[in-house]
Design a protein around this motif. Sequence first.
Motif, PDB file in Angstrom:
ATOM      1  N   ILE A 146       3.049  10.205  -4.682  1.00  0.00           N
ATOM      2  CA  ILE A 146       2.315  11.313  -4.114  1.00  0.00           C
ATOM      3  C   ILE A 146       1.259  10.407  -3.136  1.00  0.00           C
ATOM      4  O   ILE A 146       0.987  10.699  -2.101  1.00  0.00           O
ATOM      5  CB  ILE A 146       1.451  12.120  -4.934  1.00  0.00           C
ATOM      6  N   ILE A 147       0.652   9.497  -3.844  1.00  0.00           N
ATOM      7  CA  ILE A 147      -0.523   8.506  -3.101  1.00  0.00           C
ATOM      8  C   ILE A 147       0.133   7.604  -2.076  1.00  0.00           C
ATOM      9  O   ILE A 147      -0.704   7.275  -0.955  1.00  0.00           O
ATOM     10  CB  ILE A 147      -1.639   8.023  -4.196  1.00  0.00           C
ATOM     11  N   ALA A 148       1.141   7.098  -2.187  1.00  0.00           N
ATOM     12  CA  ALA A 148       1.763   6.314  -1.335  1.00  0.00           C
ATOM     13  C   ALA A 148       1.783   6.701   0.171  1.00  0.00           C
ATOM     14  O   ALA A 148       1.494   6.111   0.871  1.00  0.00           O
ATOM     15  CB  ALA A 148       2.869   5.652  -1.833  1.00  0.00           C
ATOM     16  N   PRO A 149       2.451   7.681   0.297  1.00  0.00           N
ATOM     17  CA  PRO A 149       2.407   8.287   1.684  1.00  0.00           C
ATOM     18  C   PRO A 149       1.101   8.630   2.422  1.00  0.00           C
ATOM     19  O   PRO A 149       0.831   8.478   3.300  1.00  0.00           O
ATOM     20  CB  PRO A 149       3.312   9.686   1.549  1.00  0.00           C
ATOM     21  N   ILE A 150       0.208   9.097   1.548  1.00  0.00           N
ATOM     22  CA  ILE A 150      -1.130   9.378   2.029  1.00  0.00           C
ATOM     23  C   ILE A 150      -1.841   8.062   2.405  1.00  0.00           C
ATOM     24  O   ILE A 150      -2.533   8.049   3.323  1.00  0.00           O
ATOM     25  CB  ILE A 150      -2.059  10.019   1.115  1.00  0.00           C
ATOM     26  N   LEU A 151      -1.618   6.989   1.525  1.00  0.00           N
ATOM     27  CA  LEU A 151      -2.218   5.808   2.011  1.00  0.00           C
ATOM     28  C   LEU A 151      -1.625   5.163   3.199  1.00  0.00           C
ATOM     29  O   LEU A 151      -2.246   4.394   4.038  1.00  0.00           O
ATOM     30  CB  LEU A 151      -2.005   4.707   0.731  1.00  0.00           C
ATOM     31  N   GLY A 152      -0.174   5.656   3.468  1.00  0.00           N
ATOM     32  CA  GLY A 152       0.284   5.202   4.448  1.00  0.00           C
ATOM     33  C   GLY A 152      -0.040   5.978   5.768  1.00  0.00           C
ATOM     34  O   GLY A 152      -0.351   5.177   6.722  1.00  0.00           O
ATOM     35  N   LEU A 153      -0.485   7.107   5.627  1.00  0.00           N
ATOM     36  CA  LEU A 153      -1.412   7.550   6.765  1.00  0.00           C
ATOM     37  C   LEU A 153      -2.402   7.183   6.884  1.00  0.00           C
ATOM     38  O   LEU A 153      -3.118   7.297   8.212  1.00  0.00           O
ATOM     39  CB  LEU A 153      -1.367   9.239   6.469  1.00  0.00           C
ATOM     40  N   CYS A 154      -3.394   6.704   6.081  1.00  0.00           N
ATOM     41  CA  CYS A 154      -4.605   6.047   6.297  1.00  0.00           C
ATOM     42  C   CYS A 154      -4.420   4.805   6.993  1.00  0.00           C
ATOM     43  O   CYS A 154      -5.292   4.430   8.026  1.00  0.00           O
ATOM     44  CB  CYS A 154      -5.253   5.598   4.723  1.00  0.00           C
ATOM     45  N   VAL A 155      -3.379   4.046   6.644  1.00  0.00           N
ATOM     46  CA  VAL A 155      -3.185   3.045   7.606  1.00  0.00           C
ATOM     47  C   VAL A 155      -2.992   2.908   9.037  1.00  0.00           C
ATOM     48  O   VAL A 155      -3.334   2.229   9.775  1.00  0.00           O
ATOM     49  CB  VAL A 155      -2.040   2.009   6.954  1.00  0.00           C
ATOM     50  N   LEU A 156      -2.097   4.255   9.310  1.00  0.00           N
ATOM     51  CA  LEU A 156      -1.799   4.727  10.568  1.00  0.00           C
ATOM     52  C   LEU A 156      -3.054   4.961  11.382  1.00  0.00           C
ATOM     53  O   LEU A 156      -3.338   4.633  12.514  1.00  0.00           O
ATOM     54  CB  LEU A 156      -1.034   5.811  10.654  1.00  0.00           C
ATOM     55  N   ALA A 157      -4.110   5.970  10.640  1.00  0.00           N
ATOM     56  CA  ALA A 157      -5.352   6.107  11.076  1.00  0.00           C
ATOM     57  C   ALA A 157      -6.141   4.912  11.512  1.00  0.00           C
ATOM     58  O   ALA A 157      -6.927   5.157  12.338  1.00  0.00           O
ATOM     59  CB  ALA A 157      -6.003   7.123  10.256  1.00  0.00           C
TER      60      ALA A 157
ATOM     61  N   ILE B  33      -8.303   1.208  15.163  1.00  0.00           N
ATOM     62  CA  ILE B  33      -9.726   0.300  14.795  1.00  0.00           C
ATOM     63  C   ILE B  33      -9.070  -1.104  14.685  1.00  0.00           C
ATOM     64  O   ILE B  33      -9.966  -1.936  15.565  1.00  0.00           O
ATOM     65  CB  ILE B  33     -10.273   0.823  13.604  1.00  0.00           C
ATOM     66  N   LEU B  34      -8.037  -1.571  13.974  1.00  0.00           N
ATOM     67  CA  LEU B  34      -7.600  -2.848  13.867  1.00  0.00           C
ATOM     68  C   LEU B  34      -7.164  -3.509  15.400  1.00  0.00           C
ATOM     69  O   LEU B  34      -7.732  -4.551  15.608  1.00  0.00           O
ATOM     70  CB  LEU B  34      -6.562  -2.947  13.033  1.00  0.00           C
ATOM     71  N   VAL B  35      -6.780  -2.651  15.926  1.00  0.00           N
ATOM     72  CA  VAL B  35      -6.197  -3.011  17.375  1.00  0.00           C
ATOM     73  C   VAL B  35      -7.313  -3.540  18.385  1.00  0.00           C
ATOM     74  O   VAL B  35      -7.108  -4.556  18.996  1.00  0.00           O
ATOM     75  CB  VAL B  35      -5.248  -1.950  18.069  1.00  0.00           C
ATOM     76  N   ARG B  36      -8.217  -2.689  18.404  1.00  0.00           N
ATOM     77  CA  ARG B  36      -9.282  -2.812  19.257  1.00  0.00           C
ATOM     78  C   ARG B  36     -10.115  -3.893  18.836  1.00  0.00           C
ATOM     79  O   ARG B  36     -10.618  -4.662  19.661  1.00  0.00           O
ATOM     80  CB  ARG B  36     -10.441  -1.490  19.053  1.00  0.00           C
ATOM     81  N   LYS B  37     -10.373  -4.460  17.414  1.00  0.00           N
ATOM     82  CA  LYS B  37     -10.987  -5.567  16.808  1.00  0.00           C
ATOM     83  C   LYS B  37     -10.258  -6.763  17.338  1.00  0.00           C
ATOM     84  O   LYS B  37     -10.985  -7.650  17.886  1.00  0.00           O
ATOM     85  CB  LYS B  37     -11.207  -5.458  15.438  1.00  0.00           C
TER      86      LYS B  37
END
Length: 243
Positions: free
Chosen positions: A217-228, A232-236
Amino acid sequence: MNHANATPRARYARHLPLAVIACVAIAGAILLGDMVSFDTLRTHREALMAFRDGHLGVLTLAFVVVYFGIVAFSLPGGAVASVTGGFLFGLMLGTLLNLAGASLGAIAIFAAARMGLGRMLATRIEASDGTLKRIKDGLLEHEVSVLLLMRLIPIVPFFVANLLPALVGVRFFNYAWTTVLGIVPGTLVYAWVGVGLGEVFDRGEDPDLSLLWEPQIIAPILGLCVLAALPILVRKLRAKKVA
């Protein structure tokens, strides 16, 4: 009307919706603490299902209104309401009704906060040159990503994700659509738990909400967090290359 030129009555009126929400939230925490529970749902299970079978449209509207009230006034029972959506209406309709009630309630409390404290605080932060101004500017620079992360990360309380954006001046449109999109995974999971609630009640048990932290359950949600968080990471990284 400019905030500085507003009459005292107009200034107080702006704070009235948020003050009402705060008062209702305090009263609700005191009076409704034990009423909105799985035990209450178990007790009224048969009556609710019978009413659903005879008056589906009325119960659907009533459910959304109640869920809206729970979120808009930060009342206890959000998790119970979410599970009830799946229990009474099934996975798909339950998810949609959970989503409607939660989104509308979140938008209402955002509007109330923006109208009062949010407008005043955002103006003061904008006029300052300190740490708060830098935090606000950083948030607004990555507005969509931050808003999505606040919705997707399970440890962020829902009322914090509702109030904080209003207090720092995020755009209403971005707040609204990221709220709807960001709470889809959570509402879906809660409705899914509710679908099997009848069997849980038949065993004399309460639903185990700790399954929300199960890897599947939590793994797909954390994957969406990484995508979100990716923009931010790319801009940095781009900023470092330019520097």
